[in-house]
Design a protein around this motif. Structure first.
Motif, short mmCIF file in Angstrom:
data_model
loop_
_atom_site.label_atom_id
_atom_site.label_comp_id
_atom_site.label_asym_id
_atom_site.label_seq_id
_atom_site.Cartn_x
_atom_site.Cartn_y
_atom_site.Cartn_z
N ILE A 111 -0.94 -6.00 2.44
CA ILE A 111 -0.17 -4.17 2.15
C ILE A 111 1.01 -4.36 1.90
CG2 ILE A 111 0.60 -2.13 2.71
CD1 ILE A 111 -2.03 -2.42 5.49
N ALA A 112 2.03 -5.15 2.53
CA ALA A 112 3.25 -5.26 2.00
C ALA A 112 2.83 -6.17 0.14
CB ALA A 112 3.91 -6.55 2.90
N HIS A 113 2.17 -6.89 0.16
CA HIS A 113 2.25 -7.99 -1.62
C HIS A 113 2.10 -6.82 -1.87
CE1 HIS A 113 0.31 -10.49 -4.56
NE2 HIS A 113 1.55 -11.37 -4.17
N MET A 114 1.37 -6.24 -1.81
CA MET A 114 0.56 -4.64 -2.84
C MET A 114 1.57 -3.96 -3.06
SD MET A 114 -0.27 -1.69 -2.88
CE MET A 114 -1.02 -1.49 -1.09
N ARG A 115 2.13 -3.80 -1.93
CA ARG A 115 3.57 -2.66 -2.67
C ARG A 115 5.15 -3.36 -3.07
NH1 ARG A 115 3.57 -0.17 3.60
NH2 ARG A 115 1.68 1.86 2.50
N GLN A 116 4.32 -4.77 -3.29
CA GLN A 116 5.58 -5.02 -3.96
C GLN A 116 5.29 -5.09 -5.63
OE1 GLN A 116 6.03 -9.47 -2.70
NE2 GLN A 116 7.19 -9.50 -4.86
N VAL A 117 4.32 -5.69 -5.83
CA VAL A 117 3.19 -5.89 -6.99
C VAL A 117 3.44 -4.49 -7.28
CG1 VAL A 117 0.91 -7.19 -8.64
CG2 VAL A 117 1.92 -7.95 -6.41
N ALA A 118 3.15 -3.21 -6.72
CA ALA A 118 3.28 -2.07 -7.33
C ALA A 118 4.38 -1.95 -8.20
CB ALA A 118 2.60 -1.82 -6.73
N HIS A 119 5.66 -2.69 -7.58
CA HIS A 119 6.62 -2.50 -8.02
C HIS A 119 6.96 -2.49 -9.40
CE1 HIS A 119 9.09 0.92 -5.04
NE2 HIS A 119 7.95 0.17 -5.16
N GLU A 120 6.54 -3.89 -9.14
CA GLU A 120 6.79 -4.60 -10.83
C GLU A 120 5.66 -4.50 -11.46
OE1 GLU A 120 5.78 -7.97 -9.08
OE2 GLU A 120 7.30 -8.49 -7.87
N ILE A 121 4.55 -3.40 -11.73
CA ILE A 121 3.81 -3.71 -13.12
C ILE A 121 2.74 -2.13 -13.28
CG2 ILE A 121 2.68 -6.10 -12.79
CD1 ILE A 121 -0.27 -5.03 -11.84
N LEU A 122 3.13 -1.48 -12.66
CA LEU A 122 3.02 -0.40 -12.28
C LEU A 122 3.94 1.61 -12.52
CD1 LEU A 122 0.43 0.31 -9.21
CD2 LEU A 122 -0.35 -0.17 -11.08
N ALA A 123 3.88 1.87 -13.00
CA ALA A 123 4.39 3.79 -12.75
C ALA A 123 4.70 3.43 -12.09
CB ALA A 123 3.20 4.40 -13.87
N PRO A 124 6.25 3.98 -12.39
CA PRO A 124 7.16 3.91 -10.36
C PRO A 124 6.49 5.35 -10.04
CG PRO A 124 8.71 4.48 -12.73
CD PRO A 124 7.33 4.12 -13.33
N GLN A 125 5.63 5.58 -10.15
CA GLN A 125 5.16 6.69 -9.77
C GLN A 125 3.87 6.69 -8.81
OE1 GLN A 125 6.28 7.30 -13.34
NE2 GLN A 125 6.15 9.28 -13.95
#
Ligand SMILES: Cc1cc2nc3c(=O)[nH]c(=O)nc-3n(C[C@H](O)[C@H](O)[C@H](O)COP(=O)(O)OP(=O)(O)OC[C@H]3O[C@@H](n4cnc5c(N)ncnc54)[C@H](O)[C@@H]3O)c2cc1C
Length: 413
Positions: free
Chosen positions: A259-273
């Protein structure tokens, strides 16, 4: 009045059990799980056909079914709007549908802790044996016991779920937690974000107690990410104590490290929203994505339906609607031809090819999503074009396309 067994007490089983009960048949539903199935599902896209099946099942369909969304939007990595599209749709939740269907069905006919383990049939009847030793006999058996159907294992053991090569992170985030920027730019939309080779989508659903008032709703998301079968998938399906769940990890067992890794990648590649939504979702969970394609769905007095018959990847947004359609067709032919193998064969004649088309369309939509990555481009025009295609094709009503045999565009063959 005929005696009919329904195996599986999720949405598909409840659809067919309710509809046949209302036709006057003597229905017994056998469900493996002992506790409530509730709490494990998330958002469901509705289509007109779903409302029809709900009505046939005795459920009142009104504005409380879900949240109406009128527009789709695709956000870029920077959070800006890459394109939008008008497409009114009602978004509901698995729990909402489950409760409505379950309340319509007599509790004394919904038997839990009944895992069907074997079946036999003769010219007049079908008999099942459950793991607890109990046995049931009826004129027909309708199996809606899911992707790993025990009934299918008896009648068509060669049909197995095939891993699609990617998983979906899922969850729901309370509206009240979100920043004003995310509420203004995303929350009221069926939204997408398309990093290379991946796809995030989400939409608002009712909050606790089916509350659809602004401020009380939730945002449901599904983030498709590739995961190799031999390594990454095994790790994702293993909990923090090292226990591996090959057929699906329970939501609360997903490792905090993943879960922590998924959230970190989200900040790198997804829209901030979207990164914010993932950060603020209390219990994200994950599911591997599979295809199930049957060549035969009727075996004399036994019919497969729902996920037991076909599983299309969720891009079609049709799992529940398809089960409702199939339930109505089974009931239509039983009304015309009686509780006979002929009625089930007529169901198969009408639905087998449609089910196969749904699987093919879902594979086509999934391939398209993955193809984005292989293009290896971040060109904005290209992304925009892809965004419009994805928005126009994902989780739409395809009943006309299915009727014309055009679920997969010819250019994709
Ligand atoms: C808990 C849960 C949550 C879901 N959430 C979503 C969602 O958010 N979005 C979405 O699009 N789809 C979701 N689905 C899938 C969706 O419900 C299905 O596509 C749709 O309901 C049709 O599937 P089904 O009813 O045929 O099978 P399923 O929903 O998989 O249900 C199969 C049922 O059969 C029971 N069963 C299995 N084996 C046996 C056996 N041997 N004997 C007796 N009973 C057995 C299972 O316990 C289960 O209740 C969910 C399914 C479940 C079970």
């Amino acid at each position: 009045m005929a005696k009919i067994l329904v195996v599986g007490g999720s949405l598909g089983g409840l659809f067919v059990a309710n509809i046949l009960l209302r036709q006057g048949h003597d229905i017994t539903l056998l469900e493996k799980a002992t506790g409530s199935l509730d709490g494990r599902g998330a958002g469901i896209v509705t289509h007109d056909a779903l409302a029809q099946a709900l009505k046939a099942a005795g459920v009142t369909v009104d504005h409380t079914l879900g949240v109406l969304v009128s527009q789709r939007v695709t956000l870029g990595r920077d959070g800006n709007n890459l394109g939008e599209m008008e497409l009114p749709q009602v978004l509901t939740s698995w729990s909402r549908l489950y409760h409505m269907l379950k309340e319509s069905f007599p509790a004394e006919r919904y038997l839990q802790g009944k895992a069907v383990k074997s079946l036999t049939q003769n010219a007049n009847s079908v008999r099942v044996q459950c793991e607890d030793g109990s046995q049931y006999e009826a004129e027909l058996l309708i199996a809606s016991d899911g992707i790993r159907s025990g009934v299918r294992a008896q009648v068509a053991p060669e049909v197995q779920p095939e891993y699609a090569g990617y998983i979906a992170w899922r969850g729901v985030c309370d509206e009240a937690c979100l920043s004003q920027h995310t509420l203004d730019t995303l929350f009221n939309h069926f939204g997408f974000c398309l990093p290379d080779g991946e796809q995030m989508l989400g939409y608002p659903v009712a909050g606790s107690g089916n509350d659809t008032r602004p401020g009380k709703r939730r945002y449901n998301f599904v983030w498709y990410r590739p995961a190799s079968q031999d390594k990454e998938l095994i790790s994702l399906l293993t909990d923090d104590d090292g226990r591996y769940y090959p057929t699906g990890i329970p939501p609360l067992k997903v490792s905090w490290k993943h879960i922590a890794h998924m959230r970190q990648v989200a900040h790198e590649i997804l829209a901030p929203q979207y990164a914010e939504i993932l950060e603020k979702t209390a219990a994200p969970f994950l599911q591997a994505i599979y295809d199930v394609r049957s060549e035969q769905i009727v075996f004399d007095r036994v019919a497969l339906m729902g996920d037991a018959a076909f599983v299309g990847r969720p891009h079609v947004g049709m799992g529940v609607t398809k089960a409702g359609d199939e339930a109505m067709v089974i009931a239509k032919y039983i009304a015309q031809l009686g509780a006979t193998p002929q009625a089930l064969q007529a169901y198969s004649d009408e639905r087998l090819k449609l089910g196969q088309q749904v699987v093919a369309r879902a594979q086509y939509l999934g391939r398209y999503m993955q193809a984005q990555g292989s293009k290896g481009t971040r060109d904005t025009d290209n992304l925009k074009r892809n965004a419009s295609t994805v928005m126009a094709e994902t989780a739409i009503d395809i009943s006309d396309l299915l009727a014309q045999g055009k679920a997969v565009p010819e250019s994709a063959h």
